[in-house]
Design a protein around this motif. Structure first.
Motif, PDB file in Angstrom:
ATOM      1  N   ILE A  55       0.678  -1.008   0.033  1.00 33.26           N
ATOM      2  CA  ILE A  55       0.053   0.330  -0.171  1.00 33.26           C
ATOM      3  C   ILE A  55       0.896   1.710   0.304  1.00 33.26           C
ATOM      4  CG2 ILE A  55      -1.359   1.421   1.373  1.00 33.26           C
ATOM      5  CD1 ILE A  55      -2.583  -1.330   2.212  1.00 33.26           C
ATOM      6  N   GLN A  56       0.372   2.558  -0.861  1.00 27.79           N
ATOM      7  CA  GLN A  56       0.879   3.209  -0.796  1.00 27.79           C
ATOM      8  C   GLN A  56      -0.036   4.455  -0.131  1.00 27.79           C
ATOM      9  OE1 GLN A  56       1.835   5.257  -4.586  1.00 27.79           O
ATOM     10  NE2 GLN A  56       2.485   7.177  -3.812  1.00 27.79           N
ATOM     11  N   ALA A  57       0.617   5.472   1.226  1.00 21.86           N
ATOM     12  CA  ALA A  57      -0.200   5.806   2.423  1.00 21.86           C
ATOM     13  C   ALA A  57      -0.128   7.371   1.778  1.00 21.86           C
ATOM     14  CB  ALA A  57      -0.179   5.305   3.475  1.00 21.86           C
ATOM     15  N   LYS A  58      -1.157   8.348   2.163  1.00 21.64           N
ATOM     16  CA  LYS A  58      -0.664   9.713   1.537  1.00 21.64           C
ATOM     17  C   LYS A  58      -1.492  10.496   2.684  1.00 21.64           C
ATOM     18  CE  LYS A  58      -0.168  13.597  -1.059  1.00 21.64           C
ATOM     19  NZ  LYS A  58       0.360  12.936  -2.003  1.00 21.64           N
ATOM     20  N   LEU A  59      -1.588  10.977   3.694  1.00 15.50           N
ATOM     21  CA  LEU A  59      -2.113  11.850   4.744  1.00 15.50           C
ATOM     22  C   LEU A  59      -2.149  13.284   3.976  1.00 15.50           C
ATOM     23  CD1 LEU A  59      -3.512  12.288   7.576  1.00 15.50           C
ATOM     24  CD2 LEU A  59      -1.029  12.582   8.266  1.00 15.50           C
ATOM     25  N   THR A  62      -4.251  18.723   8.338  1.00 17.37           N
ATOM     26  CA  THR A  62      -4.644  20.346   8.022  1.00 17.37           C
ATOM     27  C   THR A  62      -3.902  21.392   9.458  1.00 17.37           C
ATOM     28  OG1 THR A  62      -6.994  20.178   9.830  1.00 17.37           O
ATOM     29  CG2 THR A  62      -7.347  20.247   7.191  1.00 17.37           C
ATOM     30  N   ASP A  63      -3.227  21.081  10.486  1.00 16.08           N
ATOM     31  CA  ASP A  63      -2.882  21.580  11.324  1.00 16.08           C
ATOM     32  C   ASP A  63      -1.775  20.787  12.003  1.00 16.08           C
ATOM     33  OD1 ASP A  63      -6.015  21.322  12.144  1.00 16.08           O
ATOM     34  OD2 ASP A  63      -5.339  23.090  12.796  1.00 16.08           O
ATOM     35  N   GLY A  64      -0.653  21.538  12.449  1.00 13.07           N
ATOM     36  CA  GLY A  64       0.344  20.833  12.758  1.00 13.07           C
ATOM     37  C   GLY A  64       1.495  20.809  11.726  1.00 13.07           C
ATOM     38  N   ASP A  65       2.604  19.962  12.248  1.00 14.51           N
ATOM     39  CA  ASP A  65       3.473  19.116  11.405  1.00 14.51           C
ATOM     40  C   ASP A  65       2.883  17.966  11.250  1.00 14.51           C
ATOM     41  OD1 ASP A  65       4.423  22.260  10.261  1.00 14.51           O
ATOM     42  OD2 ASP A  65       5.133  21.790  12.255  1.00 14.51           O
ATOM     43  N   GLY A  73       3.790   6.822   5.556  1.00 13.66           N
ATOM     44  CA  GLY A  73       3.559   7.495   4.172  1.00 13.66           C
ATOM     45  C   GLY A  73       3.910   8.672   3.807  1.00 13.66           C
ATOM     46  N   GLU A  74       3.320   9.660   2.518  1.00 16.66           N
ATOM     47  CA  GLU A  74       3.415  11.065   2.251  1.00 16.66           C
ATOM     48  C   GLU A  74       1.955  11.143   2.974  1.00 16.66           C
ATOM     49  OE1 GLU A  74       3.424  11.091  -2.054  1.00 16.66           O
ATOM     50  OE2 GLU A  74       3.427   9.328  -2.862  1.00 16.66           O
ATOM     51  N   ALA A  75       2.423  13.244   3.454  1.00 21.28           N
ATOM     52  CA  ALA A  75       2.344  13.884   3.920  1.00 21.28           C
ATOM     53  C   ALA A  75       1.766  15.295   2.639  1.00 21.28           C
ATOM     54  CB  ALA A  75       2.473  13.882   5.046  1.00 21.28           C
ATOM     55  N   ALA A  76       0.075  15.354   2.651  1.00 21.23           N
ATOM     56  CA  ALA A  76      -0.137  16.963   2.217  1.00 21.23           C
ATOM     57  C   ALA A  76      -0.098  17.820   3.098  1.00 21.23           C
ATOM     58  CB  ALA A  76      -0.325  16.362   0.885  1.00 21.23           C
ATOM     59  N   LYS A  77       0.071  19.279   3.218  1.00 18.37           N
ATOM     60  CA  LYS A  77      -0.760  20.085   4.198  1.00 18.37           C
ATOM     61  C   LYS A  77      -2.136  20.892   3.426  1.00 18.37           C
ATOM     62  CE  LYS A  77      -0.830  22.674   8.170  1.00 18.37           C
ATOM     63  NZ  LYS A  77       0.315  23.587   9.355  1.00 18.37           N
ATOM     64  N   MET A  78      -3.311  20.561   3.880  1.00 20.12           N
ATOM     65  CA  MET A  78      -4.471  21.412   3.341  1.00 20.12           C
ATOM     66  C   MET A  78      -4.535  22.732   4.673  1.00 20.12           C
ATOM     67  SD  MET A  78      -7.238  18.554   1.901  1.00 20.12           S
ATOM     68  CE  MET A  78      -7.330  17.595   4.213  1.00 20.12           C
TER      69      MET A  78
END
Length: 463
Positions: A55-59, A62-65, A73-78
């Motif tokens: 599985i390729q996971a991505k978060l 919206t808050d914090g780091d 996995g990957e992470a992208a802030k909204m």
């Protein structure tokens, strides 16, 4: 028209998607509001699961780091004020095969429920409750009416119309008299709670008629619930699953009720055997299973209750994971986040839910600490079964907080070790250690006198 991923990454038309099997999910997205660190350490434990299942996971958060240590996995802030349409657009751009909601608080859970509905039109399943179920549980008065309809207990109360209280609509001179009449019928003390807010925000404590009249001269600006403030014990329970196939986690005990609201994480919270209380909860648990199945709970929800005179009075249902999720996992050994992944992967069943609920239970404790230095954390890691030591960032203030667990056979060492750590590092007030000792002696009656693990115990901290 539902679509599926091709090897090139494009989507092509397909028939209706059935429950996904383990090989159907390759890209899994998670939606999160509030700091991801509060899922630690259990969300990061899914790293091996993702590797095993490819599985390729991505978060999307919206808050914090978020660092590699916080999420596997990957992470992208909204944007913190991202709308459901905008969140769905972010997800559709990445093209996940499944999505899981981890958002807190209720308003963000409602956003995620709307995201689920939008993604469904694109053939992307999401582990989240329906819009209607989420709306119903996020609204405190609708929740009270729901649980009453299933024969569950909830404190006496009434819906306060903010327009009538604040003179914004039809003049009803007797409305304030009606409120006072009902207040006297319910009996003081009382609480007023905003209809939609949560996390104990905006709660007013009314100890008598004078408090009520003061409140009515300057009431909350929106709709609220007026509710009997019961004297008892605050507790909660997490339920995970869908369609009648649910895990009910251990009861979490959060301290006495009946007075003014206190800081959410300012008291000892714990999970430990309490046979009489658990026997009283058994019929409530069965009704909750039936209710969740009927209204369409899919994922995790937290039921907040007051236990008084052998009765569980339901005060709120949070349609989401909660601030008690980590403690629940520490107590049960059943990882809520792993359950949500299994739901997304299509490998959830009544047998799986039953097996998860029978997981080996431990004693687990969560409490505030006065000092949380790196040296103190290293000592806790060495001498205790430390689950998490962290700073909770709430309303711009940092609060040291610790979660730990132990097997019943190890309970004799826990209190003496905490006293040793407090003597060395000023870890916590002594009254909290005494409370933990009391919980252990009730839960494990044959616990021998505590013997410090660390022979260098010296000094006594003040409370």
């Amino acid at each position: 028209m539902v679509t599926t991923r091709t090897t090139a990454g494009a989507r092509t038309a397909a028939g209706p998607r059935t429950a996904a099997g383990p090989q159907a999910i390759r890209r899994m997205a998670f939606l999160r509001s509030i700091e991801i660190q509060q899922t630690g350490p259990y969300l990061s434990h899914l790293r091996d699961t993702f590797v095993k299942d490819g599985i390729q996971a991505k978060l999307f958060y919206t808050d914090g780091d978020c660092t590699a240590a916080d999420f596997p996995g990957e992470a992208a802030k909204m944007s913190p004020d991202v709308t459901a349409d905008q969140a769905a657009a972010h997800l559709l751009e990445w093209q996940p095969d499944a999505v899981i909601s981890l958002s807190i608080a209720d308003e963000n859970a409602l956003r995620d429920a709307l995201v689920k509905e939008e993604l469904a039109a694109h053939g992307i399943p999401m582990v989240m409750h329906s819009v209607e179920a989420t709306r119903q549980l996020a609204n405190k008065w609708d929740t009270k009416e729901l649980v009453r309809s299933f024969g569950l207990d909830t404190p006496d109360g009434m819906l306060l119309d903010g327009d009538l209280l604040n003179g914004r609509s039809l003049a009803v001179p007797s409305y304030l008299e009606l409120v006072e009449h009902n207040a006297l019928r319910f009996g003081f003390p009382l609480l007023t709670k905003p209809l939609w807010d949560c996390l104990a925000n905006g709660v007013s404590f009314l100890d008598g008629k004078a408090d009520l009249r003061t409140y009515l001269r300057s009431p909350y600006n929106g709709n609220a619930v007026l509710e009997k403030c019961l004297r008892g014990e605050l507790c909660s329970v997490e339920i995970i699953g869908r369609a009648g196939e649910y895990v009910i986690q251990p009861l979490i005990w959060k301290g006495p009720t009946g007075g003014k609201p206190e800081f959410t994480f300012g008291n000892l919270r714990y999970a430990a055997p309490r046979p009489a209380a658990e026997a009283d909860f058994a019929p409530v648990a069965q009704i909750l299973r039936d209710m969740c199945a009927e209204i369409g709970i899919e994922g995790a929800a937290e039921i907040e209750m007051i236990y008084t005179d052998g009765v569980y009075q339901i005060i709120e249902i949070n349609p989401r994971v909660s601030g008690s999720t980590t403690l629940s996992i520490a107590a049960s050994g059943c990882n809520t986040y792993a359950c949500l992944v299994d739901l997304a992967m299509g490998r959830w069943s009544q047998a799986v839910a039953h097996d998860r609920e029978q997981a080996h239970h431990r004693l687990a404790f969560q409490f505030p600490v006065t000092e949380l230095t790196a040296e103190a954390v290293r000592a806790m890691e060495s001498e205790l079964d430390l689950v998490r030591a962290t700073q909770l960032h709430i309303d711009g203030v940092d609060h040291g907080n610790v979660i730990l667990s132990c097997r019943p056979a190890e309970a004799a060492h826990l209190v003496s070790t905490l006293r040793s750590l407090t003597g060395r590092f000023g870890l916590m007030p002594l009254h909290l250690i005494d409370e933990i000792d009391s919980v252990i002696r009730r839960a494990v009656p044959d616990t021998p006198p505590a013997v410090p693990r660390n022979s260098e115990f010296a000094g006594t901290a003040t409370s």
